[in-house]
Design an enzyme around this catalytic site. Structure first.
Site, short mmCIF file in Angstrom:
data_model
loop_
_atom_site.label_atom_id
_atom_site.label_comp_id
_atom_site.label_asym_id
_atom_site.label_seq_id
_atom_site.Cartn_x
_atom_site.Cartn_y
_atom_site.Cartn_z
N HIS A 241 0.83 -1.22 0.00
CA HIS A 241 0.00 0.00 0.00
C HIS A 241 0.86 1.26 0.00
CE1 HIS A 241 0.78 0.88 4.27
NE2 HIS A 241 0.84 -0.43 4.40
N ASN A 242 0.43 2.23 -0.77
CA ASN A 242 1.05 3.57 -0.81
C ASN A 242 2.47 3.60 -1.36
OD1 ASN A 242 -1.03 3.69 1.67
ND2 ASN A 242 -0.85 5.71 0.76
#
Lengths: 347, 347, 347
Positions: A241-242
């Site tokens: 994520h991210n």
């Protein structure tokens, strides 16, 4: 499909030497050439194979001078590698591309779909999905709600794309890849259990990104996980994520990026590389296979090892590492010698 | 969906400072905030961003005192992080949950299905399968014969569950994960070939287990491979036959457990960890990324490295490892000095 | 299904000791035996469990002599392990095998399909595919154009097979595996972007190959990526373009072979192994878990470590590696002693 030597030579602006009517239906490496295949000779290291190859046709340079008898038909061109590559492109095109919508497939009535697309049977197109022109979506692919897919992108069989994903033009997603699965985000609670943090972000794949088979790209907790333009991600890779992966960065199989790590442009990662979370890897960074990166890496560095070190240092470390038993023996010898010297002095 | 500052403040029992009519449709980190997004400020390290964020609304603590002009609308609450998290939960719920049975899907007549479920198109429900209430099964998921799935569990697109699997309540299985594939069990025969050992066991996922995208959990040779309550398994992880993973244990991506290994409760494994077969890992064990574990590990240990060592020792080893070339040079110097000393003595 | 002790004994040519009418419906390890299960005792290490097991029936050797009271029913045979294995085979067969064509499925009219096959719902059979007799293709599997599949092969749910693949007889492909995805081949261009090299080769899986869940085997750039007869490939493994894996070679999960590497016969690779590209690994080679191989390996070698070393050397290196802090301390002591000796001499 069969191609005559004469037709190939005309397409390549080359000249035939040998049987202009011989046909080929496949390509091969010169050292693996069999009757009915076309090969090429570009690297002088492979010249020896031209005298023994069974390939029916070999593309060679205009400069090539045979030193022995050759049994295969030659096509002479300026640049054999480039000529061969353009034939491969032609071959791919000649195979024909899939078109049309197979049944049964599932298209939500709110979805919009461009011209010239292929939609394989058992593919699923969710609500408000927007699909560009000439997109190919193979059987059993899943396109979640609100996803946007740009022109000329190919989604192979069984790819799973979660909702809200943005995919650019000219991308290729290989079979079984998963785009937009939840980031691994949990808050520990007092009783030892974990509370899930809702993952409300998405994934953005910019133009000309290629994603390998069974690779996973998690959505952002908030905001976007981004794979920038032209990045090439191999099979079985985890992008958490991210994360961000910079333009034209390439990563080999079984590599993993932990959450929120940003990788720069034009990087090259070997296989089985691990990068810890919240790090910044600069542009033009090379990471050797199996490297484990636990700190930020500056532009233009080449790193190796776990923990990763500058490659020139890592190479020295590994030489000594292999010799550790010898090193230990040298120390034991020194200990004996020093003990003896001390004994002699105290006498 | 758009939400007004006023409505959000009312939901949170907070107070608006600024434009009570401004609306947001998404969330963002404060440092990445854009118009139309809602952010929060909890960690003082991020206070500087509140003066420059473009987020339309920021949730702040009642205690927060601005030191400069702020352009965004504030909502003041007791605990900004908790307030934000409850909004994320609300946001997830507000997005609406999937319900109903899409066509075509395949439900064997012997299967039983609870209330309020979602069954996506091209999903497959085998013989004697029992599915609880409010279960969501996304498109192209496969639920093999005799499998039981508890209430409120979500099975994302393309998950493949082999026969006889038991899945508890409130579990989440991400796209492409495979549950119950054959354990890797073969007996060598005299002619060098391998005879497959039938794998007649199953997989049990207890309540509140989360399985990441493209992760694989093999069935037991006999008995069950068990993931206990509340364990969270990231993407691309291999759990081999007859393993057990304890309650609330979390594992990061690309980790693998070999056959019959038992992992305790509340453990934390980094990415790319490998654990050999037939081992026992205690409770509260932490394994750093890329650790390779070849021996049993006792409760409460933190280990690192391949082979894995106690972290305090591993840290010391790695410092010396990085300095190996220097160490070798020191030994060479010592050898010269000792040779000289011996020479002088023998004179 | 329930089986009586008497019937089992007759099938095994064994003799019942105890209740000949007791029934079992499942199997268990002797140490995990529960009422209604059948276990066996072969390894003397486990003899102690026969006095406490709750298994209803235990298969033991004709030679077994009880030293305490036994509560379970015994079946005496010549070779308990072999007898048990033949029962497992029987159990597998008795469960019945899937047959017939479920709807909806997609079969291109140009495909040919043998006798006695199972084709699950939502499975896809492309153009000119040829499928042998008694092949099982589970739901949501994808068989690309021109693929040939031999008799008695099983393709589990959601397997994705790209076009032109050749699969032999008696193979097993586990759920989510991907066969024939594009090799990772790109040519860097002057502006930093990559041009894709068309991947026009295929994958050949010879007879009796087993491929694990979510494993990926890329097609060759030209020619074939080949997994030879009887090789067993575990879950989440990457086999890159133009690789070859020799007969009866076994590889554990999360291992990766880079492009054009050839692995010999009867090799054994542990988990998380990485092998660089364009290498030749000989026959009967064993690679320990997490090995990183960067050079060719000769026949019959056992290697360990990253970079991989001969195991006897690697074992010595790792002992010293663990003791590096002590080694450094010994050097510091030596430096002090030598400095002192030099000081004394110069006095």
């Amino acid at each position: 499909m069969e191609f005559k030597a004469q037709s190939i030579a005309e397409f390549l602006n080359g000249t035939v030497e040998g049987d202009a009517n011989v046909t080929v239906s496949n390509v091969a490496k010169i050292e693996e050439g069999k009757p009915g295949t076309l090969a090429f000779l570009s690297n002088p290291k492979y010249t020896k194979y031209i005298y023994e190859t069974e390939a029916s046709i070999v593309i060679v340079s205009n400069d090539f001078q045979a030193e022995k008898e050759i049994n295969t038909t030659l096509i002479r061109v300026d640049d054999p590698y480039k000529a061969f590559a353009s034939l491969l492109d032609l071959y791919q095109m000649a195979k024909g591309t899939k078109q049309g919508i197979e049944n049964p497939s599932f298209i939500d009535p709110t979805a919009t779909i461009g011209e010239g697309i292929y939609l394989g049977a058992f593919a699923y197109i969710g609500k408000n999905v927007k699909i560009g022109n000439n997109v190919k979506i193979y059987p059993q692919a899943y396109i979640g709600d609100n996803t946007i897919i740009g022109d000329n992108t190919t989604i192979f069989a069984g790819v799973k794309i979660y909702e809200d994903t943005r995919i650019g033009m000219g991308c290729i997603l290989h079979a079984g890849s998963v785009i937009g699965s939840d980031g691994f985000g949990f808050v520990p609670t007092e009783d030892g259990t974990y509370k899930k943090i809702p993952q409300v972000g998405n994934v953005v794949l910019e133009d000309f990104v290629e994603i390998g088979a069974n690779t996973t790209v998690d959505c952002a907790t908030m905001g976007s996980t981004i794979i920038h333009k032209g990045a090439k991600i191999d099979n079985l890779i985890q992008i958490a994520h991210n994360c961000e992966v910079g333009e034209n960065t390439v990563m080999a199989a079984l590599t993993g990026l932990a959450g929120s790590t940003k990788v720069g442009k034009n990087c090259k990662f070997g296989g089985h590389v691990g990068v810890a979370g919240h790090l910044t890897i600069g542009d033009n960074v090379t990471l050797g296979a199996m490297s484990g990166v636990t700190n930020n890496v500056k532009d233009d560095k080449t790193m190796l090892g776990a923990p990763a070190m500058d490659i020139s240092h890592a190479a020295k470390v590994m030489v000594v590492y292999r010799n550790l038993p010898q090193l230990r023996d040298q120390i034991i010898t020194l200990q004996k010698e020093v003990a003896q010297l001390k004994g002699q002095q105290s006498n």
